[in-house]
Enzyme design. Structure first.
Site, mmCIF file in Angstrom:
data_model
loop_
_atom_site.group_PDB
_atom_site.id
_atom_site.type_symbol
_atom_site.label_atom_id
_atom_site.label_comp_id
_atom_site.label_asym_id
_atom_site.label_seq_id
_atom_site.Cartn_x
_atom_site.Cartn_y
_atom_site.Cartn_z
ATOM 1 N N LYS A 1 0.837 -1.206 0.000
ATOM 2 C CA LYS A 1 0.000 0.000 0.000
ATOM 3 C C LYS A 1 0.877 1.264 0.000
ATOM 4 C CE LYS A 1 -0.344 -0.285 5.035
ATOM 5 N NZ LYS A 1 -1.129 -0.884 6.131
ATOM 6 N N ARG B 1 -10.621 -0.786 15.038
ATOM 7 C CA ARG B 1 -10.383 0.103 13.912
ATOM 8 C C ARG B 1 -11.350 -0.276 12.799
ATOM 9 N NH1 ARG B 1 -4.592 0.643 10.855
ATOM 10 N NH2 ARG B 1 -5.212 -1.439 10.183
ATOM 11 N N TYR C 1 16.647 29.078 11.431
ATOM 12 C CA TYR C 1 15.449 29.779 11.897
ATOM 13 C C TYR C 1 15.295 29.691 13.406
ATOM 14 C CZ TYR C 1 13.313 30.345 7.252
ATOM 15 O OH TYR C 1 13.024 30.708 5.969
ATOM 16 N N MET D 1 12.598 24.311 4.809
ATOM 17 C CA MET D 1 11.816 23.600 3.794
ATOM 18 C C MET D 1 12.706 22.842 2.816
ATOM 19 S SD MET D 1 8.989 25.037 1.105
ATOM 20 C CE MET D 1 7.962 25.813 2.341
HETATM 21 C C1 LIG Z 1 -0.382 -1.950 6.796
HETATM 22 C C2 LIG Z 1 -1.008 -3.240 7.168
HETATM 23 C C3 LIG Z 1 -0.221 -4.407 7.303
HETATM 24 C C4 LIG Z 1 1.291 -4.377 7.264
HETATM 25 O O1 LIG Z 1 1.785 -4.041 8.527
HETATM 26 P P1 LIG Z 1 3.349 -3.870 8.829
HETATM 27 O O2 LIG Z 1 3.391 -3.462 10.252
HETATM 28 O O3 LIG Z 1 3.837 -2.814 7.897
HETATM 29 O O4 LIG Z 1 4.003 -5.177 8.564
HETATM 30 C C5 LIG Z 1 -0.868 -5.612 7.510
HETATM 31 N N1 LIG Z 1 -2.219 -5.673 7.614
HETATM 32 C C6 LIG Z 1 -2.992 -4.567 7.529
HETATM 33 C C7 LIG Z 1 -4.460 -4.700 7.679
HETATM 34 C C8 LIG Z 1 -2.420 -3.322 7.311
HETATM 35 O O5 LIG Z 1 -3.188 -2.237 7.252
#
Ligand SMILES: *Cc1c(COP(=O)(O)O)cnc(C)c1O
Length: 371
Positions: A39, A136, A262, A310
């Protein structure tokens, strides 16, 4: 003082390390199918080369967050792998999933009801997610039980995967781990009674190291493939994947008593030499790293001094012997095998996931195979 033009920060992605890390995780995993989470553009590294590298290692289950990401992976791999969309299927998108043979991970009863009513869903892949304690996404245990005890509700839809996500895989001693496991065991057993072919998926990267009881059939590691080691045991053989190198724009002498950057957040207590490099919070060099982060050059660790701007930030060269200092046009390592992404993330009070996904588009990206 000298100044150099035409330079750019460089991200090097070592695909050999991606392969190595995935193979290490696969070796630990006791189930049949070690997948990969790709992802957010493979955690910011670029999904196409990463997916291709993982596919060539034998990975056949890919997890993404959105249908857009899924379609990109589908285009790359044609029909050679399973693709799951972790946020499920939004209303009206059902046909897109079915047409491209992409499995939504269904996260609510409303979504499930809709999916089961869709023409063509009967023969399409889909997964269901149950919430075992993270609160979640996913059906509640009660909802899931109800669906599995009433097979007719599915209207011929056959989910191929039931999954749940672990909240504390990186905290092996947290009591939630055992509780989530107990709940998932129960619900995946019920799933199997309703759908004998269904597979179960529970672990992310860190949870793979909790023990085989947590493994089930399909693993979903993400961050460890990309070199993040938060929550992993020291014994885990995970290599750095990303090297971020920033070019020195200017080396300057800063007399004692002067301030740097800064807000004058850093005042020199002695005569100093600093390197001002290209790369700032506009590129994902997080602002909080100012006066906390560090870089690396030829065997020397270099503290960041002053605030991150930046487009630039500064590193202290004072303790580096004269002949060993970088000059304008030389590159400092800010992430890599000498500056681990997890350590730099900790200095920024965040996690490697955030650091990697924030690395900006102004950097040049190169893919290499370095064993
Ligand atoms: C992002 C995600 C993972 C991967 O988790 P990592 O900690 O990056 O290995 C697995 N399952 C779900 C549902 C996720 O959202």
């Amino acid at each position: 003082m000298s100044q150099t033009k035409g330079l750019s920060g460089q991200i090097q992605v070592n695909l050999s390390a991606v392969r190595h890390n995935w193979q290490q995780l696969k070796k630990i995993f006791s189930g049949a199918d070690c997948g990969a989470v790709v992802k957010a553009d493979a955690y910011g590294l670029g999904y196409a080369p990463v997916v291709q590298a993982l596919f060539s290692e034998g990975c056949r289950s890919f997890f993404v967050a959105t249908i857009k990401e899924a379609l990109a992976v589908r285009k790359l791999l044609a029909d050679r792998a399973r693709i799951y969309v972790l946020q499920g299927c939004a209303e009206g998108q059902e046909q897109k999933f079915i047409d491209h043979h992409i499995a939504p991970v269904i996260i609510s009863t409303a979504m499930l009801t809709r999916w089961c009513k869709t023409d063509g869903a009967k023969d399409a892949p889909c997964a269901v997610k149950v919430d075992t304690g993270m609160n979640r996404l996913g059906l509640t245990l009660d909802e899931m039980q109800e669906w599995f005890s009433q097979g007719e509700r599915w209207q011929g839809v056959k989910p191929d995967l039931i999954l749940s996500h672990i909240a504390c895989g990186d905290l092996p001693d947290h009591p939630l781990n055992a509780l989530q496991l107990e709940r998932f065991c129960e619900i995946s057993k019920l799933a199997g009674e309703c759908f004998p072919e269904i597979k179960s998926s529970f672990v992310n990267s860190a949870a793979l190291f909790l023990g085989e009881a947590w493994h089930f059939d399909v693993a979903r590691p993400g961050i460890a493939i990309y070199g993040g080691t938060e929550g992993l045991p020291k014994s885990a053989d995970i290599r750095a994947v990303v090297t971020l190198s920033l070019p020195v724009l200017q080396v300057r002498e800063v007399p004692a008593g002067e301030w740097i950057g800064y807000g004058g957040s850093f005042q020199a207590e002695r005569d100093m030499t600093i390197a001002v490099v290209m790369g700032g919070y506009g590129d994902g060099v997080l602002r909080i790293l100012g006066n906390r982060g560090s870089g690396y050059y030829a065997g020397h660790s270099l503290p960041m001094v002053g605030r991150v701007s930046m487009d630039s930030c500064a590193f202290d060269l004072t303790d580096v012997p004269q002949g060993e200092r970088p000059g304008a046009g030389h590159y400092l390592e800010v992430l890599g095998s000498n500056c681990s992404v997890s350590e730099q993330a900790a200095a920024a009070e965040t996690i490697s996931y955030e650091l990697l996904t924030r690395l900006g588009g102004r950097f040049e990206k190169r893919y290499v195979e370095l064993t």
